[in-house]
Design an enzyme around this catalytic site. Structure first.
Site, short mmCIF file in Angstrom:
data_model
loop_
_atom_site.label_atom_id
_atom_site.label_comp_id
_atom_site.label_asym_id
_atom_site.label_seq_id
_atom_site.Cartn_x
_atom_site.Cartn_y
_atom_site.Cartn_z
N ASP A 226 3.36 0.42 -5.16
CA ASP A 226 2.79 1.57 -5.38
C ASP A 226 1.07 1.76 -5.33
O ASP A 226 0.42 2.38 -6.02
CB ASP A 226 2.85 1.23 -7.04
CG ASP A 226 4.21 1.42 -7.26
OD1 ASP A 226 4.53 0.52 -8.39
OD2 ASP A 226 5.25 2.08 -6.55
N1 LIG Z 1 7.14 -1.76 -0.38
C1 LIG Z 1 7.21 -0.89 -1.41
N2 LIG Z 1 8.64 -0.79 -2.03
C2 LIG Z 1 8.62 0.08 -2.94
C3 LIG Z 1 7.58 0.67 -3.30
C4 LIG Z 1 6.34 0.57 -2.80
O1 LIG Z 1 5.33 1.34 -2.96
N3 LIG Z 1 6.08 -0.54 -1.66
N4 LIG Z 1 7.66 1.74 -4.33
C5 LIG Z 1 8.90 1.45 -5.16
C6 LIG Z 1 9.23 2.27 -6.24
N5 LIG Z 1 8.98 1.46 -7.54
C7 LIG Z 1 8.06 2.43 -8.40
O2 LIG Z 1 7.80 3.39 -8.04
C8 LIG Z 1 9.52 0.46 -7.90
C9 LIG Z 1 10.77 0.06 -7.43
C10 LIG Z 1 11.31 -1.26 -7.78
C11 LIG Z 1 10.55 -2.23 -8.39
C12 LIG Z 1 11.01 -3.56 -8.62
O3 LIG Z 1 10.54 -4.43 -9.35
N6 LIG Z 1 12.55 -3.89 -8.23
C13 LIG Z 1 13.34 -5.16 -8.45
C14 LIG Z 1 14.58 -5.01 -8.51
C15 LIG Z 1 14.82 -3.91 -9.78
C16 LIG Z 1 16.43 -3.82 -9.76
O4 LIG Z 1 17.15 -4.42 -9.16
O5 LIG Z 1 16.85 -3.00 -10.75
C17 LIG Z 1 13.24 -5.73 -6.98
O6 LIG Z 1 13.06 -4.92 -5.97
O7 LIG Z 1 12.92 -6.87 -6.82
C18 LIG Z 1 9.16 -1.94 -8.74
C19 LIG Z 1 8.71 -0.67 -8.37
C20 LIG Z 1 10.26 1.41 -4.15
N7 LIG Z 1 9.86 0.36 -3.24
#
Ligand SMILES: Nc1nc2c(c(=O)[nH]1)N[C@@H](CN(C=O)c1ccc(C(=O)N[C@@H](CCC(=O)O)C(=O)O)cc1)CN2
Length: 294
Positions: A226
Site C-alpha cells: 500500500d
Molecule cells: N505486494 C503488494 N501486494 C498487494 C498490495 C500491495 O500494495 N503490494 N495491495 C494489496 C491489497 N491490500 C489492501 O488494499 C491488502 C490485501 C491483503 C492483505 C493481507 O494481509 N493479506 C493476507 C491474507 C489475507 C487473507 O487470506 O484473507 C496475506 O496475503 O498474507 C493486506 C492488504 C493487494 N496485494
C-alpha cells in the site's frame, strides 16, 4: 483517420517541447491535445500528445523520425493507437463490488478495454464472469501454496497477453518478484485514504480512530504494501453514529469510482509513474469521446 497518443518522459531541458511538436508537424501531424509537466524537484519532464497524421504519413515513418528527434534528449517515448484497447486482467477475492462495477462499465462501453480474464482465489464470481463471456481462472491460495499459486497466476497473465492487472479487492499480498516484473502495470484499490490505515481492515482502523472522512485510494502496486504511487483518491463523509460495517457499505461506491477513474487514466496513457508519485493528466475536453469516463 487513425488518432494516436504519444507519451514522453525525459530530463527537463529547454527545447524538448519544440523538438516534439516540430517533429510531429514535420511529419504532417496535427496535434489535437497536449499536456506536459516539468517536475522542478526531480528535473523530470512528462508529456502526453494526441495527434492525427493528416497527410497520411505511416506511423512507422513517424516513429522512425521521432526516434531521431528524441535521441539528443534521451527521451523515453511510446506511440499508441488511440483506438487500440489495453488488455486487462482483473483479480478479485471475496468482495465483488469493484469487479461488478468494472464489468458494467465495460459492458456499456464506458470502459474501452479488452478484459482478457478474471483471476480469483474464490469461486464467488465465476458465474457472473462466465456470463460476460470472459475467461474465469480459479487459483486457490493458501499460506502454504502462495508461491505455486502465484506462478499459475503469472502463467495465466502472460498467456492472456494482459498489459494491465487490476486488483479489484484482491486480498493477497503479491510477491516482490511479481511486483518487480509487472512494475507500473498492476493497479490496486485500497479501501482507505492513504497513507492512513494501510494493510488489512482499514475501515476497522478508521472506526477506532474516530475519523469523519473515509476514502479509497488507487495506486500502482509495489513490494511495499500500500505504498505504491497513488493514481486516484476520493473521500466520503461519515459520522459518530455509523459503525465500521456502515463504512464498508459507504465505501463500496467510492472504491468502485476511484478504481474506475484510475483504470481510465492508465488505459488512456494519462498516468505516469514519477518516482514514488505519479503524474496524471486530466482527460481534456478535446479528448476523444471514448477517453471520457462513461
Ligand atoms: N505486494 C503488494 N501486494 C498487494 C498490495 C500491495 O500494495 N503490494 N495491495 C494489496 C491489497 N491490500 C489492501 O488494499 C491488502 C490485501 C491483503 C492483505 C493481507 O494481509 N493479506 C493476507 C491474507 C489475507 C487473507 O487470506 O484473507 C496475506 O496475503 O498474507 C493486506 C492488504 C493487494 N496485494
Amino acid at each position: 483517420m487513425t488518432a494516436y497518443v504519444l507519451t514522453v518522459q525525459c530530463k527537463s531541458t529547454r527545447g524538448v517541447v519544440a523538438a516534439i511538436s516540430g517533429c510531429l508537424a514535420g511529419q504532417g501531424c496535427n496535434i489535437t491535445d497536449s499536456a506536459q509537466f516539468d517536475d522542478q524537484e526531480t528535473g523530470r519532464f512528462f508529456m502526453r500528445v494526441s495527434f492525427v497524421p493528416e497527410t497520411g504519413t505511416p506511423i512507422e515513418t513517424i516513429e522512425s523520425a521521432f526516434a531521431e528527434a528524441a535521441a539528443p534528449f534521451n527521451m523515453r517515448f511510446s506511440f499508441f493507437d488511440a483506438a487500440e484497447k489495453v488488455k486487462v486482467m482483473i483479480m478479485v477475492s471475496r468482495f465483488g463490488h469493484c469487479l461488478n462495477d468494472l464489468l458494467y462499465r465495460w459492458r456499456i462501453g464506458g470502459l474501452p478495454v479488452d478484459i482478457v480474464g478474471v483471476i480469483s482465489n474464490h469461486l464467488d464470481y465465476q458465474k457472473v464472469v462466465v456470463n460476460h463471456d470472459i475467461p474465469f481462472h480459479y487459483i486457490k491460495v493458501t499460506k502454504d501454496n502462495k508461491a505455486e499459486a502465484e506462478a499459475k497466476q503469472m502463467e495465466v497473465i502472460r498467456e492472456s497477453g494482459a498489459e494491465l492487472v487490476v486488483l479489484a479487492r484482491y486480498m493477497q499480498i503479491l510477491s516482490d518478484r511479481m511486483c518487480q516484473e509487472m512494475s507500473g502495470r498492476i493497479i490496486n484499490i485500497h479501501h482507505s485514504f492513504l497513507p492512513s490505515f494501510k494493510g488489512a481492515n482499514p475501515y476497522k482502523q478508521a472506526y477506532e480512530r474516530g475519523v469523519k472522512l473515509i476514502g479509497a485510494t488507487a495506486h500502482y502496486v509495489t513490494a511495499d504494501l500500500d505504498e505504491g504511487p497513488i493514481i486516484e483518491q476520493d473521500i466520503v463523509r461519515v459520522t459518530h453514529a455509523q459503525s465500521a460495517s456502515d463504512y464498508v457499505s459507504l465505501g463500496r461506491d467510492v472504491e468502485s469510482q476511484v478504481l474506475a477513474r484510475a483504470v481510465h487514466a492508465h488505459i488512456h496513457h494519462r498516468s505516469f509513474v514519477n518516482g514514488s508519485k505519479t503524474v496524471v493528466f486530466p482527460a481534456s475536453p478535446n479528448s476523444f469521446a471514448s477517453e471520457r469516463m462513461g
